[in-house]
Structure formats: structure tokens, C-alpha cells
Design a protein around this motif. Structure first.
Motif, PDB file in Angstrom:
ATOM      1  N   MET A  52     -18.428 -10.295 -48.460  1.00  0.00           N
ATOM      2  CA  MET A  52     -16.833 -10.014 -48.768  1.00  0.00           C
ATOM      3  C   MET A  52     -16.412  -9.050 -47.539  1.00  0.00           C
ATOM      4  N   LYS A  53     -17.125  -8.630 -46.711  1.00  0.00           N
ATOM      5  CA  LYS A  53     -16.679  -7.634 -45.518  1.00  0.00           C
ATOM      6  C   LYS A  53     -15.903  -8.831 -44.487  1.00  0.00           C
ATOM      7  N   LYS A  54     -16.494 -10.177 -44.422  1.00  0.00           N
ATOM      8  CA  LYS A  54     -16.125 -11.120 -43.593  1.00  0.00           C
ATOM      9  C   LYS A  54     -14.784 -11.818 -44.146  1.00  0.00           C
ATOM     10  N   ILE A  55     -14.807 -11.927 -45.535  1.00  0.00           N
ATOM     11  CA  ILE A  55     -13.499 -12.336 -45.997  1.00  0.00           C
ATOM     12  C   ILE A  55     -12.293 -11.398 -45.762  1.00  0.00           C
ATOM     13  N   TYR A  56     -12.616 -10.165 -46.248  1.00  0.00           N
ATOM     14  CA  TYR A  56     -11.340  -9.130 -45.767  1.00  0.00           C
ATOM     15  C   TYR A  56     -11.263  -9.099 -44.247  1.00  0.00           C
ATOM     16  N   SER A  57     -11.886  -9.161 -43.497  1.00  0.00           N
ATOM     17  CA  SER A  57     -11.704  -9.120 -41.964  1.00  0.00           C
ATOM     18  C   SER A  57     -11.021 -10.454 -41.693  1.00  0.00           C
ATOM     19  N   LEU A  58     -11.311 -11.525 -42.210  1.00  0.00           N
ATOM     20  CA  LEU A  58     -10.398 -12.659 -41.844  1.00  0.00           C
ATOM     21  C   LEU A  58      -9.115 -12.741 -42.286  1.00  0.00           C
TER      22      LEU A  58
END
Length: 123
Positions: free
Chosen positions: A1-7
Motif C-alpha cells: 500500500m505504501k508503494k501505491i501512495y508513493s507512486l
């Protein structure tokens, strides 16, 4: 989920920093037709940030002129002719014209063949 928000954050940052998203409905050089911040149901024509017309319904252009159909506060149609100038601060739209005056002025300026390219909303 962190990766999606970062992207998503990176995408938003890139879009805002490099102006990858252009909200213009019509563009001709520095002339841009975009949402009118004062009245969201209207599109305003601006030249490099200077608003020329407030509620454009139709627009067209060639190398020398821009023609536009605009509604006023009473929802009456007005026609405008703008001569493109190098000095945007001296630029003034000619009009408002009723349809017959507009056609006559186009003939006088030798732009009778200049037509509206795009229509926006109901006229």
C-alpha cells in the motif's frame, strides 16, 4: 500500500511541476480557452493570462484573427473578432456584434471564410 501512495504522490508532483496536464479546451499559441474561475459553467479566452472573453461558446482562428461566439449575462449571443497582436497589452476584441454585423465585419476584414472550429455547450 505504501508503494501505491508513493507512486501517486510522485505522479502528482511531476504533473504539477512540469505542467504535463493542460486543462485547455482549445489552444492557439498563447491563446487558451479554459474554465472560467469565476463561473465554472463558462470557458474564458485568455492570452498569456490576460482574459479577453468570459463565456465562450464557439471559437475559430487563422494566422491573423480569432473569432468567438460568447453569451452574456442575459444568455444573449454576441460575436467577437480579435486581431492577433504581438503586444498582448494593446489587444482588444472587436464587438460585441449581432450575427449580421459579425458577417459584415468578416467580409470587411477579408476573413469571410474563417469558420468556428469548436463548439462548447448549448448556444
Amino acid at each position: 500500500m505504501k508503494k501505491i501512495y508513493s507512486l501517486l504522490a510522485i505522479c502528482i508532483l511531476l504533473t504539477s511541476c512540469f505542467d504535463l496536464f493542460d486543462p485547455a479546451y482549445w489552444k492557439d499559441g498563447d491563446y487558451i480557452l479554459s474554465t472560467n474561475p469565476g463561473e465554472h459553467s463558462c470557458l474564458s479566452l485568455a492570452n498569456d493570462g490576460i482574459v479577453l472573453l468570459d463565456c465562450v461558446k464557439s471559437i475559430g482562428s487563422n494566422k491573423e484573427y480569432i473569432i468567438a461566439k460568447e453569451t452574456n449575462g442575459k444568455k444573449q449571443l454576441n460575436y467577437w473578432i480579435i486581431k492577433k497582436l504581438e503586444n498582448k497589452y494593446k489587444e482588444k476584441p472587436e464587438g460585441p456584434f449581432v450575427y449580421d454585423e459579425f458577417v459584415e465585419m468578416k467580409k470587411k476584414l477579408s476573413i469571410a471564410d474563417l469558420k468556428f472550429e469548436k463548439e462548447f455547450g448549448k448556444n
